[in-house]
Design a protein around this motif. Structure first.
Motif, PDB file in Angstrom:
ATOM      1  N   LYS A 186      -9.709  -6.467  -1.489  1.00 18.44           N
ATOM      2  CA  LYS A 186      -9.337  -6.921  -0.155  1.00 18.44           C
ATOM      3  C   LYS A 186     -10.178  -8.121   0.283  1.00 18.44           C
ATOM      4  CE  LYS A 186      -8.216  -5.142   4.381  1.00 18.44           C
ATOM      5  NZ  LYS A 186      -8.122  -3.973   5.226  1.00 18.44           N
ATOM      6  N   SER A 233      -5.836 -10.434  -5.858  1.00 19.20           N
ATOM      7  CA  SER A 233      -5.905  -9.493  -4.739  1.00 19.20           C
ATOM      8  C   SER A 233      -4.537  -9.102  -4.183  1.00 19.20           C
ATOM      9  CB  SER A 233      -6.824 -10.019  -3.631  1.00 19.20           C
ATOM     10  OG  SER A 233      -6.331 -11.191  -3.088  1.00 19.20           O
ATOM     11  N   PRO A 278       0.827  -1.208   0.000  1.00 19.29           N
ATOM     12  CA  PRO A 278       0.000   0.000   0.000  1.00 19.29           C
ATOM     13  C   PRO A 278       0.858   1.253   0.000  1.00 19.29           C
ATOM     14  CG  PRO A 278      -0.761  -1.556   1.651  1.00 19.29           C
ATOM     15  CD  PRO A 278       0.466  -2.133   1.066  1.00 19.29           C
ATOM     16  N   TYR A 315      -2.471  -8.822   3.948  1.00 16.54           N
ATOM     17  CA  TYR A 315      -1.377  -7.935   4.330  1.00 16.54           C
ATOM     18  C   TYR A 315      -0.848  -8.346   5.689  1.00 16.54           C
ATOM     19  CZ  TYR A 315       1.185  -3.605   5.063  1.00 16.54           C
ATOM     20  OH  TYR A 315       2.159  -2.693   5.284  1.00 16.54           O
ATOM     21  N   SER A 360      -6.576  -2.480  -3.750  1.00 16.55           N
ATOM     22  CA  SER A 360      -7.256  -2.191  -2.480  1.00 16.55           C
ATOM     23  C   SER A 360      -8.739  -2.564  -2.556  1.00 16.55           C
ATOM     24  CB  SER A 360      -7.077  -0.718  -2.119  1.00 16.55           C
ATOM     25  OG  SER A 360      -7.672   0.070  -3.129  1.00 16.55           O
ATOM     26  N   GLU A 364      -2.833   0.408  -7.664  1.00 15.39           N
ATOM     27  CA  GLU A 364      -2.951   0.396  -6.213  1.00 15.39           C
ATOM     28  C   GLU A 364      -4.416   0.376  -5.782  1.00 15.39           C
ATOM     29  OE1 GLU A 364      -0.398   3.294  -4.489  1.00 15.39           O
ATOM     30  OE2 GLU A 364      -1.231   2.912  -2.494  1.00 15.39           O
ATOM     31  N   ASP A 365      -5.236   1.200  -6.462  1.00 11.70           N
ATOM     32  CA  ASP A 365      -6.666   1.224  -6.128  1.00 11.70           C
ATOM     33  C   ASP A 365      -7.317  -0.113  -6.471  1.00 11.70           C
ATOM     34  OD1 ASP A 365      -6.159   3.722  -5.406  1.00 11.70           O
ATOM     35  OD2 ASP A 365      -7.111   4.704  -7.135  1.00 11.70           O
ATOM     36  N   TYR A 423      -2.771  -8.642  -0.474  1.00 15.10           N
ATOM     37  CA  TYR A 423      -3.597  -9.178   0.605  1.00 15.10           C
ATOM     38  C   TYR A 423      -3.450 -10.685   0.636  1.00 15.10           C
ATOM     39  CZ  TYR A 423      -5.562  -4.580   0.776  1.00 15.10           C
ATOM     40  OH  TYR A 423      -5.695  -3.225   0.892  1.00 15.10           O
TER      41      TYR A 423
END
Lengths: 404, 157, 342, 181
Positions: free
Chosen positions: C192, C266, C113, C271, C189, C185-186, C269
């Motif tokens: 998740k 994913s 992240p 994480y 996220s 990155e988005d 994750y």
């Protein structure tokens, strides 16, 4: 007389590329796919218009050398032509020689010859299948084929003392008897191989990539196969039931119950699958030989009498033949004899002309690969360039055998 | 009518001799100008492909004997090999090519030319096959081409 | 005092994402480790399937893991031959470019992240666009070597590129449409709770096959069809030049595997917060593990498959992959319309 | 080459000096040891089969004998390999190809002759179509046998590895194939 299909195609090919813009690619002799020969492949775009096999890279002049050697010394010479199938190729020579000399082979020796011939045939087919795998870059099939070949080489080694160059069949018999416990080990090898053949089907023959590459590629029609005089598995995959084991009375094949496998499609995949069928039949023959093998001498009575009694006794104890001195200079009566023997690659033809001296006047060998060479010329035409290795792999061509 | 009678009837007017040296071998000798005709008649009998073409050098008789072995895939004929032979002069070995009769003579005849120098008239590609292309010696399967006999190690030169 | 400050500054500089990411992880050092290990893994797996040992005696206690180091060193010390007919400048530069170009996208790939060297809104198309440059270099290599086999190999590469590139882009786009962003990155996220492969399996399959084609792995290693054209575009390359082009394929495989994991599996994750406290990049180690396992799976294909023919591969690309990738776009739109909210 | 530099004129062959400098660099002990270690475990023979011993060579790199354990990997093109294995009889036609293959290989390169036919003709010693490979190439290891067993091939690899690790090989000049075309 109708124009033969081959001549017609020959002229057609000449017209197709003569004077046109074609791209010439040389495959071999240093090349991952060709081994010991060169192909001059002429391409129109991606389509093959002409293939010119340029052989002779392994021509070791066997026919000439045979004229300078005594009869018996040519056996090791000829087995170097097809070192992966050496008993079958020398058996033809020995058969022709026996016809010239007029010797009858004792039954046990005939069964032993059959045994080694079939072991050789399996090893030779596994070699061919392994190469067919690597020609489409399937390295696992290559490694498995060559690895499982070791099982059969080991059996042959136990029987004869050599991995490849057995020199097992000699005029009048064979060189050594069955070792102890051979039957158990052979049956174990057969059980192992039957299990492995299922693995081959799973990973190679039912693999979508293999099917896509080999199915409907390089179709050899029945009439073409007959006109071109093709031999061996390539012929039988096109639907012709012809096998030198049915034709010539050699080994113990007349007393053994076996079927010659035939397939109808004639494409590259059927040529490969036919080899699998033949391996199965060969294993069946080995089983029958081990059951039916009779007791008795392994060398013809005519030569056995020449061995001194003391040596004969050690021979019986060790099961190994001590050559009588006469063997060095066999003198067949003047005349000629032919013999045909089915090798792994097809039918080998021998013609010996004798003039009564200890050396042959002329020995003619026509090996199956030399006769199947025509296939490499006529099958790839019209296919894509990438099909060429697939067709080459499916024909199971062995250059040292063709060049002799 | 068995095979021998058939062959004798078919070929008796052109063959100089018909012999049966072994049960599976029929030897037919013809003159060199009748070779094409004889071959066509043998094909008509069913022997549709060749097992071999070979040349035998006979220096004493100043001739090269060219031998064709024909065989068949048919069940009733496949046990027999028909041997068709003819002689050509040693210093002018010319013979009609049979590739129109037996297509697989293509490489077999080319090899015979390569090894014995027999010229097959009408053969489309009489080029070196097994010997290197720069070979300029006499053809090696002739008897006057000598190689060293056994037991003597020779150098390359 | 001064010295300590300078050292501290240097350490801080190295540990800052713009330096650490391209140089150490997931950049150069990691790539080197991957290059040295994945080829060994490939050979070992193939050997295992083929009932052999594979590389062993070079370092027996660790199973011959130094084999690739030996090979690379040998390549390094080998003579470099430039053929007389070759275009020598292009011939020498192209292999280096073929290694550098696939490496470049690493600066846009987030490893954890907010841990990325250069943070841009459009990182997904940037990564794919830069990695699409490699085939051009291969074609340059094929042309520069000026040999029959290399030219056929170059033409094959050109045919292959147009067959897979479109599907690769469209299937990646399908995921971007679904998540409504082009930032990797988005995208990660948003996965998740649920990886993208479950929501849009069509896109995952298409991307995977196109990825195998793009990196010339079996059953699509047509460009190096050694049975017909020796080594394709690389036939004339010797020594370290060949070592570079050999490595380039694996680098590209690594980058595309990272993208695949971030799009469909994913990303980083689960994480690992404990490691993340030590250093932010370490928390995303599951990204690396997933990508490595994916690479191992792809190199394992070598021992299962043969090679497709060129026209078969192209028709797979046009007739199967392209419709599938378009279908995956519609699947994404359908999911959006149905109101599946992450 | 003449190079005017700060008033001094250097006369000499720059290429030659560069080659000498790189040679000096390569022969320094730690680098030489690393180099020889790498080469000895990365002997890649070229895919080049000259005759029937190729069957045993193939067996040597396949399961049960598995020469890949020694880092021995038959590879595609002569450009990427460093070992030429002459497998059996070398005919005159093939010798031309073998010479070309050898010339295409980059330095340092090695030659193994496999089989008695490659040593001195073997059973074909009086054939009219063969050559003696040792008259064409500088040979590192000979493997006798007809054909040599795969174990012998493995042993030859180990012997060559030992030879390389002891730096007992020539690099560069004097490596051109001999004999007429």
């Amino acid at each position: 007389m109708e124009q033969s299909s081959l001549t017609f195609r020959y002229k057609e090919l000449e017209r197709a590329w003569d004077g046109e813009k074609v791209y010439e690619v040389f495959i071999g002799p240093q090349h991952p796919a060709s081994g010991h020969m060169r192909f001059i492949v002429r391409l129109d775009g991606d389509i093959i218009v002409n293939v010119e096999p340029d052989i002779g890279y392994v021509h070791r002049t066997m026919e000439k050398l045979a004229e300078t050697k005594e009869y018996i010394k040519s056996i090791p010479l000829f087995e170097r032509a097809t070192i992966i199938d050496s008993n079958n190729i020398t058996l033809g020579y020995v058969r022709a020689l026996e016809k010239l000399l007029g010797i009858e082979v004792p039954p046990r020796a005939r069964y032993l010859r059959t045994l080694l011939s079939e072991i050789n045939r399996i090893a030779s087919h596994l070699y061919g299948l392994g190469l067919a795998g690597i020609f489409i870059n399937h390295s696992t099939m290559f490694m498995w084929g060559f690895g499982d070949r070791e099982i059969w080489l080991q059996l042959a080694e136990e029987l004869t003392g050599a991995r490849l160059t057995h020199t097992y069949s000699i005029p009048g018999g064979v060189r050594s008897d069955l070792p102890q416990d051979f039957k158990d080990r052979a049956l174990k090898a057969i059980r192992y191989m039957e299990r492995r053949l299922k693995d081959y089907m799973k990973i190679f023959f039912n693999n979508p990539v293999t099917v896509a590459r080999y199915k409907d590629i390089g179709i050899l029609k029945k009439e073409d196969a007959k006109r071109l005089g093709i031999v061996g598995p390539n012929l039988r995959a096109s639907g012709v039931r012809y096998d030198a084991r049915l034709v010539e009375d050699y080994g113990a094949y007349r007393e053994i119950d076996f079927e010659v496998p035939v397939r109808e499609e004639g494409d590259a995949l059927s040529r490969l699958l036919l080899r699998i069928d033949e391996i199965k039949i060969s294993m069946d023959i080995i089983r029958q030989v081990l059951e039916k093998i009779p007791d008795g001498p392994i060398l013809a009575e005519k030569y056995l009498r020449l061995i001194p009694p003391k040596l004969r006794k050690t021979m019986e104890e060790t099961g190994r033949v001590k050559f009588p001195g006469l063997f060095a200079s066999l003198r067949p009566p003047p005349g000629e004899a032919t013999a045909r023997v089915e090798m792994g690659h097809g039918e080998v033809f021998y013609h010996i002309i004798s003039d009564g001296s200890p050396k042959p006047y002329r020995v003619r060998i026509v090996t199956p690969s030399f006769r199947n060479l025509l296939l490499l010329r006529y099958l790839p035409v019209g296919h894509r360039f990438m099909d060429f290795p697939a067709i080459y792999g499916s024909v199971d061509y062995f250059p040292p055998e063709a060049d002799r | 009518m068995n095979l021998r009678e058939k062959i004798e009837e078919k070929l008796k007017d052109i063959a100089t001799s018909i012999e049966y040296p072994r049960p599976d071998l029929i030897v037919i000798a013809v003159n060199r100008d009748r070779i094409m005709e004889a071959a066509q008649r043998i094909v008509e009998l069913g022997f549709d492909h060749l097992a071999s073409v070979e040349g035998v050098d006979l220096p004493k008789e100043n001739a090269i004997e060219v031998i064709y072995h024909a065989e068949s895939y048919e069940e009733e004929l496949r046990n027999t090999i028909v041997e068709l032979k003819t002689r050509v002069a040693r210093d002018d070995p010319k013979l009609q090519s049979l590739i129109n009769v037996w297509p697989n003579a293509l490489y077999l005849e080319r090899e015979t030319w390569d090894m014995l120098g027999v010229v097959f008239e009408g053969h489309p590609e009489l080029k070196r096959l097994l010997l290197p292309p720069w070979w300029d010696d006499i053809p090696p399967l002739r008897k006057d081409y000598k190689v060293k006999v056994e037991g003597i190690i020779v150098g390359t030169k | 005092m001064m010295v300590l400050e300078i050292i501290e500054y240097i350490i801080r500089l190295i540990l800052s994402p713009p330096i650490f990411a391209p140089i150490i992880y997931p950049g150069l050092v990691t790539v080197l480790v991957i290059l040295l290990s994945i080829i060994w893994v490939e050979r070992k797996i193939a050997a295992k399937v083929q009932l052999r040992y594979g590389p062993l005696y070079v370092s027996k206690p660790i199973g011959g893991a130094l084999q690739m180091l030996a090979d690379a060193t040998r390549f390094f010390f080998q003579e470099i031959i430039v053929p007389r007919d070759a275009d020598s400048i292009a011939f020498l530069i192209a292999p280096a470019a073929s290694l550098v170009l696939p490496l470049l996208p690493i600066v846009f790939v987030p490893a954890a992240p907010s841990f990325v060297a250069i943070s841009v809104e459009y990182s997904l198309p940037l990564v794919l666009a830069i990695s699409a440059l490699t085939p051009i270099v291969i074609i340059v290599m094929a042309w520069a070597a000026n040999n029959k086999f290399t030219i056929i190999g170059g033409i094959r590469e050109a045919f292959m590129v147009i067959a897979y590139e479109l599907s690769l882009f469209i299937s990646a786009l399908a995921m971007a449409i679904f998540y409504g962003t082009l930032n990797l990155e988005d995208i990660v996220s948003m996965q998740k709770s649920l990886p993208g492969v479950i929501l849009n399996p069509l896109a995952a399959i298409t991307f995977f096959v196109a990825m195998v084609m793009a990196t010339s792995r079996l059953p699509f290693d047509i460009v190096e069809g050694e049975q017909e054209i020796v080594a394709g575009p690389f036939t004339e390359y010797t020594g370290i030049l060949y070592g570079l082009v050999m490595g380039a394929g694996y680098v590209q495989l690594y980058i595309l595997c990272l993208v695949f994991v971030e799009l469909f599996l994913s990303g980083w994750y689960p994480y690992i917060g404990l490691l993340g406290e030590i250093y932010p990049a370490l928390g995303g180690v599951s990204l690396f593990i997933k990508a490595y396992l994916l690479m191992v799976f792809i190199v394992f294909l070598r021992s299962v498959y043969g090679r497709y023919r060129l026209d078969q591969a192209i028709s797979i690309g046009w007739k199967s992959l392209l419709p599938l990738s378009l279908a995956s776009v519609f699947l994404s739109l359908g999911l959006l319309a149905a109101g599946v909210v992450i | 080459m003449v190079c005017p530099l700060m008033g001094i004129v250097l006369v000499g062959n720059l290429e030659e000096s560069a080659r000498k400098a790189s040679r000096w660099f390569l022969e320094k002990p730690p680098i030489r040891n690393l180099r020889d270690w790498a080469i000895s475990f990365s002997l890649w023979p070229v895919h080049f089969t000259t005759s029937c011993c190729g069957a045993e060579f193939a067996a040597a790199s396949c399961p049960r004998f598995d020469a890949e354990r020694f880092g021995f990997l038959p590879f595609l093109s002569p450009r990427q390999t460093n070992l030429l294995l002459i497998e059996g009889t070398l005919t005159r036609k093939m010798a031309e190809a073998a010479k070309i293959v050898y010339q295409q290989m980059p330095e340092p390169k090695f030659v193994i002759l496999m089989g008695v036919c490659a040593l001195d003709g073997g059973i074909f010693h009086n054939s009219y179509n063969i050559v003696r490979p040792h008259e064409l190439f500088p040979v590192d290891v000979f493997i006798p046998g007809c054909p040599p067993r795969p174990e012998a091939v493995a042993r030859s690899i180990i012997m060559l590895q030992r030879k390389v690790r002891n730096s007992k090989y020539i690099w560069g000049d004097g490596h051109e194939p001999k004999g007429e075309d």
